[in-house]
Motif scaffolding. Structure first.
Motif, PDB file in Angstrom:
ATOM      1  N   ASP A 168      51.618  41.429  33.229  1.00 29.15           N
ATOM      2  CA  ASP A 168      52.272  42.337  34.181  1.00 29.15           C
ATOM      3  C   ASP A 168      51.250  43.224  34.885  1.00 29.15           C
ATOM      4  O   ASP A 168      51.421  44.441  34.987  1.00 29.15           O
ATOM      5  CB  ASP A 168      53.316  43.224  33.472  1.00 29.15           C
ATOM      6  N   SER A 169      50.179  42.605  35.376  1.00 26.26           N
ATOM      7  CA  SER A 169      49.133  43.422  35.991  1.00 26.26           C
ATOM      8  C   SER A 169      48.400  42.661  37.091  1.00 26.26           C
ATOM      9  O   SER A 169      48.461  41.431  37.180  1.00 26.26           O
ATOM     10  CB  SER A 169      48.138  43.900  34.930  1.00 26.26           C
ATOM     11  N   VAL A 170      47.717  43.457  37.917  1.00 28.49           N
ATOM     12  CA  VAL A 170      46.830  42.921  38.949  1.00 28.49           C
ATOM     13  C   VAL A 170      45.436  43.453  38.666  1.00 28.49           C
ATOM     14  O   VAL A 170      45.243  44.662  38.498  1.00 28.49           O
ATOM     15  CB  VAL A 170      47.291  43.348  40.356  1.00 28.49           C
ATOM     16  N   ARG A 171      44.472  42.550  38.613  1.00 22.49           N
ATOM     17  CA  ARG A 171      43.093  42.939  38.321  1.00 22.49           C
ATOM     18  C   ARG A 171      42.236  42.847  39.572  1.00 22.49           C
ATOM     19  O   ARG A 171      42.449  41.976  40.425  1.00 22.49           O
ATOM     20  CB  ARG A 171      42.510  42.039  37.220  1.00 22.49           C
ATOM     21  N   VAL A 172      41.257  43.726  39.650  1.00 26.42           N
ATOM     22  CA  VAL A 172      40.322  43.753  40.773  1.00 26.42           C
ATOM     23  C   VAL A 172      38.918  43.550  40.221  1.00 26.42           C
ATOM     24  O   VAL A 172      38.532  44.166  39.220  1.00 26.42           O
ATOM     25  CB  VAL A 172      40.404  45.097  41.525  1.00 26.42           C
ATOM     26  N   GLY A 173      38.160  42.658  40.861  1.00 24.33           N
ATOM     27  CA  GLY A 173      36.790  42.400  40.444  1.00 24.33           C
ATOM     28  C   GLY A 173      35.843  42.404  41.630  1.00 24.33           C
ATOM     29  O   GLY A 173      36.277  42.278  42.781  1.00 24.33           O
ATOM     30  N   ALA A 174      34.553  42.546  41.348  1.00 28.50           N
ATOM     31  CA  ALA A 174      33.514  42.487  42.377  1.00 28.50           C
ATOM     32  C   ALA A 174      32.657  41.248  42.124  1.00 28.50           C
ATOM     33  O   ALA A 174      32.164  41.046  41.017  1.00 28.50           O
ATOM     34  CB  ALA A 174      32.657  43.744  42.325  1.00 28.50           C
ATOM     35  N   LEU A 175      32.519  40.426  43.156  1.00 31.59           N
ATOM     36  CA  LEU A 175      31.767  39.178  43.031  1.00 31.59           C
ATOM     37  C   LEU A 175      30.384  39.342  43.633  1.00 31.59           C
ATOM     38  O   LEU A 175      30.246  39.694  44.806  1.00 31.59           O
ATOM     39  CB  LEU A 175      32.531  38.052  43.732  1.00 31.59           C
ATOM     40  N   ASP A 176      29.361  39.087  42.824  1.00 30.92           N
ATOM     41  CA  ASP A 176      27.973  39.148  43.285  1.00 30.92           C
ATOM     42  C   ASP A 176      27.634  37.810  43.940  1.00 30.92           C
ATOM     43  O   ASP A 176      27.556  36.779  43.261  1.00 30.92           O
ATOM     44  CB  ASP A 176      27.042  39.409  42.098  1.00 30.92           C
ATOM     45  N   PRO A 177      27.424  37.794  45.262  1.00 30.07           N
ATOM     46  CA  PRO A 177      27.168  36.513  45.931  1.00 30.07           C
ATOM     47  C   PRO A 177      25.851  35.866  45.521  1.00 30.07           C
ATOM     48  O   PRO A 177      25.694  34.650  45.631  1.00 30.07           O
ATOM     49  CB  PRO A 177      27.156  36.886  47.421  1.00 30.07           C
ATOM     50  N   ALA A 178      24.915  36.654  45.034  1.00 33.29           N
ATOM     51  CA  ALA A 178      23.602  36.110  44.658  1.00 33.29           C
ATOM     52  C   ALA A 178      23.660  35.357  43.334  1.00 33.29           C
ATOM     53  O   ALA A 178      23.013  34.315  43.175  1.00 33.29           O
ATOM     54  CB  ALA A 178      22.573  37.237  44.579  1.00 33.29           C
ATOM     55  N   THR A 179      24.432  35.872  42.384  1.00 36.15           N
ATOM     56  CA  THR A 179      24.471  35.269  41.048  1.00 36.15           C
ATOM     57  C   THR A 179      25.769  34.530  40.747  1.00 36.15           C
ATOM     58  O   THR A 179      25.841  33.777  39.775  1.00 36.15           O
ATOM     59  CB  THR A 179      24.288  36.355  39.979  1.00 36.15           C
ATOM     60  N   GLY A 180      26.817  34.760  41.571  1.00 37.10           N
ATOM     61  CA  GLY A 180      28.120  34.164  41.282  1.00 37.10           C
ATOM     62  C   GLY A 180      28.787  34.775  40.074  1.00 37.10           C
ATOM     63  O   GLY A 180      29.646  34.149  39.440  1.00 37.10           O
ATOM     64  N   THR A 181      28.438  36.009  39.753  1.00 36.64           N
ATOM     65  CA  THR A 181      29.034  36.712  38.612  1.00 36.64           C
ATOM     66  C   THR A 181      30.168  37.606  39.098  1.00 36.64           C
ATOM     67  O   THR A 181      29.996  38.387  40.040  1.00 36.64           O
ATOM     68  CB  THR A 181      27.981  37.577  37.890  1.00 36.64           C
ATOM     69  N   LEU A 182      31.315  37.496  38.453  1.00 31.80           N
ATOM     70  CA  LEU A 182      32.467  38.339  38.759  1.00 31.80           C
ATOM     71  C   LEU A 182      32.537  39.465  37.740  1.00 31.80           C
ATOM     72  O   LEU A 182      32.687  39.224  36.542  1.00 31.80           O
ATOM     73  CB  LEU A 182      33.754  37.519  38.730  1.00 31.80           C
TER      74      LEU A 182
END
Length: 355
Positions: A168-182
């Motif tokens: 029952d939730s919405v998560r927000v993440g930041a994606l590093d375009p250089a490493t492909g790490t979320l």
């Protein structure tokens, strides 16, 4: 890709239920009509698709266990695999999106989000990041654990948003375009037991609408792109409360909303409702903060799993999984109410993407 009066549509389907896989069709932009050109079953159960800018590379998730993702060259009439099919290190991927030169998948079975790099030729590289969700909800059958159902980039391009039915939730993440790490950034908890499935943003980028699957409601939220924060404002019914076909006598649901689409000008919002087999029409106020149900119409089949609006805002397409067809509707510019204009056979249809 044809002249100005034609375009392309790409349809996913469940091969395990008799579907053809990834199907390409020509779109007549004057009538909305689809004409099937060819298909490929190279990827099992390609339930959801995403088209790259330029329209010649299409991405698909294989909704199986273990799950997978693939790129297709769709410059011709028959989709052709582009590079190898890649595992997503998870089960049951149900959705995908392109973000920062990567492909991101929402994995329902494993309750996780996977990132894969998009290589210069458009093919996919091996998994670069997996974020596993935690938590559960009050519905012991559907919410025993996390079930990531959708993933998308926010309008600013700064954040990756994932909708989890199980928590029952919405998560927000930041994606590093250089490493492909979320990297996880935040989580917004919605009303327990609602089972959020899909989210769509208002054209202004200031509001988001979360469609719930376990109750027939839409959660209206304020979106702060600067802070990467989603704030719930309230819920709106997407089906008439008095409709006896919405619930069983014991209150358990008879309908399971599946997809939410916002008009390009922000005046209307539509939802697809499985079981009720309808498309709901809601009006939005000038700001986008207030939504109101105004009508429901038949979806032109049974079990509408996906709903898509064409780039011109004139035609709405419904992928009806259990009746095995894709229907198209002319959208009334004044009322937003769709009127069915045609249908084409697409066995076990799961989604429609327009080029």
């Amino acid at each position: 890709m044809g002249g100005s009066s034609t375009g392309r549509a790409f349809m996913g389907s469940f091969t395990s239920a008799g579907g053809l896989g990834v199907t390409v069709a020509e779109v007549d932009r004057n009538t909305g009509a689809l004409t099937v050109l060819g298909s490929s079953d190279a990827l099992p159960d390609p339930s959801f698709l995403a088209l790259a800018p330029g329209g010649t590379v299409l991405y698909a998730v294989g909704e199986s266990a273990p799950g997978s993702a693939a790129a297709f060259d769709v410059s011709g009439d028959v989709p052709a695999l582009l590079g190898p099919v890649q595992p997503v290190d998870a089960d049951g991927p149900t959705h995908l999106a392109l973000a920062a030169d990567h492909l991101v998948t929402a994995n329902y079975g494993s309750g996780s989000v996977t990132v894969l790099p998009v290589l210069p030729d458009g093919s996919l590289g091996p998994v670069s990041s997996v974020v596993r969700h935690e938590g559960s909800g009050p519905d012991s059958e559907r919410q025993e654990g996390p079930h990531a159902h959708q993933v998308l980039a926010d309008p600013s391009g700064r954040w990756v948003v994932s909708v989890d039915l199980g928590t029952d939730s919405v998560r927000v993440g930041a994606l590093d375009p250089a490493t492909g790490t979320l990297e996880p950034h935040g989580e917004t908890v919605l009303r327990p037991g609602t089972g959020p499935r899909h989210l769509a943003f208002h054209p202004s980028g200031r509001y988001a609408y979360v469609l719930n699957e376990l109750v027939p409601t839409l959660t209206v939220c304020r979106w702060d792109a600067e802070a990467g924060r989603l704030e719930p404002l309230g819920e709106v019914l997407v089906l008439p409360e008095s409709d006896p076909s919405v619930h069983f006598e014991d209150g358990s649901p008879l309908t399971y909303p599946s997809e939410v689409v916002v008009a390009h000008d922000g005046r209307f919002l539509w939802t697809a409702n499985r079981g009720h087999d309808s498309i709901s029409v809601l009006t939005l106020d000038e700001s986008g903060e207030k939504a109101a149900l105004v009508a429901t119409v038949g979806c032109g089949g049974h079990w509408p799993r996906d709903l898509t609006l064409d780039p011109g805002g004139q035609w709405l397409y419904a992928a009806n999984e259990r009746s095995g067809n894709v229907s198209w509707f002319a959208v009334d510019a004044e009322t937003g109410i769709p009127r069915q204009a045609g249908s084409v056979e697409v066995p076990a249809a799961s989604c429609v993407v327009l080029g």
